[in-house]
Design an enzyme around this catalytic site. Structure first.
Site, mmCIF file in Angstrom:
data_model
loop_
_atom_site.group_PDB
_atom_site.id
_atom_site.type_symbol
_atom_site.label_atom_id
_atom_site.label_comp_id
_atom_site.label_asym_id
_atom_site.label_seq_id
_atom_site.Cartn_x
_atom_site.Cartn_y
_atom_site.Cartn_z
ATOM 1 N N HIS A 126 -2.320 -1.321 2.345
ATOM 2 C CA HIS A 126 -2.794 0.164 2.710
ATOM 3 C C HIS A 126 -4.081 0.795 2.107
ATOM 4 C CE1 HIS A 126 1.520 0.446 3.388
ATOM 5 N NE2 HIS A 126 1.688 1.620 3.509
ATOM 6 N N HIS B 277 8.151 0.965 6.222
ATOM 7 C CA HIS B 277 8.763 0.543 5.152
ATOM 8 C C HIS B 277 10.304 0.812 5.193
ATOM 9 C CE1 HIS B 277 4.946 0.944 3.063
ATOM 10 N NE2 HIS B 277 4.721 1.826 3.897
ATOM 11 N N ASP C 127 6.207 4.336 9.522
ATOM 12 C CA ASP C 127 5.582 4.545 8.385
ATOM 13 C C ASP C 127 7.175 4.578 7.476
ATOM 14 O OD1 ASP C 127 4.356 4.239 5.848
ATOM 15 O OD2 ASP C 127 3.256 6.301 6.101
ATOM 16 N N ASP C 128 7.620 5.742 7.276
ATOM 17 C CA ASP C 128 8.773 6.112 6.677
ATOM 18 C C ASP C 128 9.793 7.089 7.430
ATOM 19 O OD1 ASP C 128 8.527 4.671 4.177
ATOM 20 O OD2 ASP C 128 6.425 6.041 4.261
ATOM 21 N N GLU D 120 -5.603 5.830 3.284
ATOM 22 C CA GLU D 120 -4.803 6.699 3.699
ATOM 23 C C GLU D 120 -5.050 8.183 3.042
ATOM 24 O OE1 GLU D 120 -0.787 6.276 2.097
ATOM 25 O OE2 GLU D 120 0.169 7.595 3.533
ATOM 26 N N HIS E 260 4.205 -1.356 11.026
ATOM 27 C CA HIS E 260 3.899 -0.610 9.739
ATOM 28 C C HIS E 260 5.159 0.407 9.522
ATOM 29 C CE1 HIS E 260 1.174 2.252 7.057
ATOM 30 N NE2 HIS E 260 2.293 2.104 6.371
#
Ligand code: ADE
Ligand code: ZN
Length: 339
Positions: A194, A16, A275-276, A197, A14
């Site tokens: 997603h 991005h 994630d980021d 969340e 996961h």
């Protein structure tokens, strides 16, 4: 523990790619491409990384992505991420890209895909990092926009390994994309989304029942529905959990309150992801370290989280057997017993 975590073979499911844009690279690309940014320097940009929820982060993330224009920009972005993977002993990645963030600004789909894919191929050749690429639809945009993006992607479908759904969750339920996801599945693409969340447990059910997902991205709000918890434990439908992201975006107020280890002990197939990472304070190794420091995760639990990622990945059975063996060997060398 730090040494143990660094050496543990890890998989990222996961991530991005636009979320790996470090402030230094954002400014360098802005300058290279003549794109002005609303911050005077890297330090003031970093100072803006105070998020009160998902939307405040997304506003900054989409603005940052505006410096990505040429194929080489997407290559440089992805290559920088792969160098972080090497440092963290990440051996396999399944990463998202958001084509609509770029095509809406006039950047062709082929430019985005070409740069990311070329870096992933070079990374596999140079470092042995295997990969899959997941095209993600932006859920704050319409179903029609998602269908248009799927049409644009049609010449390239053989180069994509799956489809995802991201962006602002509140008010954009999975059901909004049931038809476009059905079409993706007909085309033979595995799908993920997603859900849970910021959105409620019901969005996780929708992703399962109406989108036919192979994994849930985040999913931590599953605890609000006991029937869903039992379902996830029984089926081992994976959750790709992102601990540092969840704390930075205030899904949990501190790491000590994160539920990932409780879910692990309840038999769910939870995995750890970043994630980021450029925005949330750390890459995959830092997320494992945060579980050790903030939640008291044991070496055995960290190994099981990594084994779950092998199970949840889209690797071949032969590769899964190989990575399972590598993780078990790492555990054995450190005197950790896995049952
Ligand atoms: N896009 C990038 N990061 C995201 C996240 N954590 N949730 C939803 N959409 C995203
Ligand atoms: Zn995400």
């Amino acid at each position: 523990m730090e040494h143990f975590i660094t050496g543990l073979p890890k998989l990222e499911l996961h991530l991005h790619i636009e979320g790996t844009l470090e402030p230094e690279l954002m400014f360098a690309l802005g300058q290279r491409n003549g794109v002005a940014l609303p911050w005077p320097d890297v330090d003031s940009l970093r100072a803006a990384y105070e998020f009160d929820g998902l939307q405040s982060f997304l506003d900054l993330y989409y603005l940052g992505a505006s410096v990505l224009i040429h194929e080489q920009d997407f290559f440089d972005l992805t290559w920088a991420y792969l160098e972080r993977c090497v440092a963290d002993h990440v051996v396999h990645v399944e990463i998202f890209f958001d084509p609509q963030t770029h095509t809406a600004r006039g950047v062709p789909f082929a430019t985005v895909l070409g740069g990311i894919e070329r870096a992933l191929q070079a990374g596999e050749a140079a470092f042995g990092i295997s990969w899959r690429l997941i095209m993600s639809f932006l859920r704050h945009l319409s179903e029609e926009a998602a269908f248009a993006t799927l049409a644009e992607a049609t010449p390239y479908l053989a180069r994509l390994h799956g489809v995802g759904l991201d962006s602002g969750e509140q008010g954009n339920p999975p059901s909004k994309f049931a038809r476009v996801f059905a079409r993706c599945r007909e085309l033979g693409l595995p799908v993920v989304a997603h859900a849970g969340e910021e959105g409620p447990a019901d969005y996780i059910w929708q992703a399962i029942r109406e989108l036919g997902v192979q994994r849930i991205d985040h999913g931590v709000r599953c605890v609000e529905d006991p029937a869903l918890l039992s379902y996830l434990a029984d089926t081992r439908l994976p959750l790709t959990v992102c601990p540092l992201s969840n704390v930075r975006l205030r899904v949990f107020d501190q790491m000590a309150h994160h539920n990932v280890l409780r879910l692990l002990e309840q038999g769910l197939c939870v995995t750890v992801n970043s994630d980021d990472p450029a925005y949330f304070g750390g890459y995959l190794g830092a997320n494992f370290q945060a579980l050790a420091d903030g939640l008291g995760a044991s070496q055995e639990q960290l190994c099981r989280l990594s084994l779950n990622a092998v199970e949840a990945s889209w690797l071949s059975l032969a590769d899964k057997v190989r990575l399972t063996r590598d993780i078990r060997l790492h555990a054995a060398l450190h005197g950790v017993s896995l049952h």
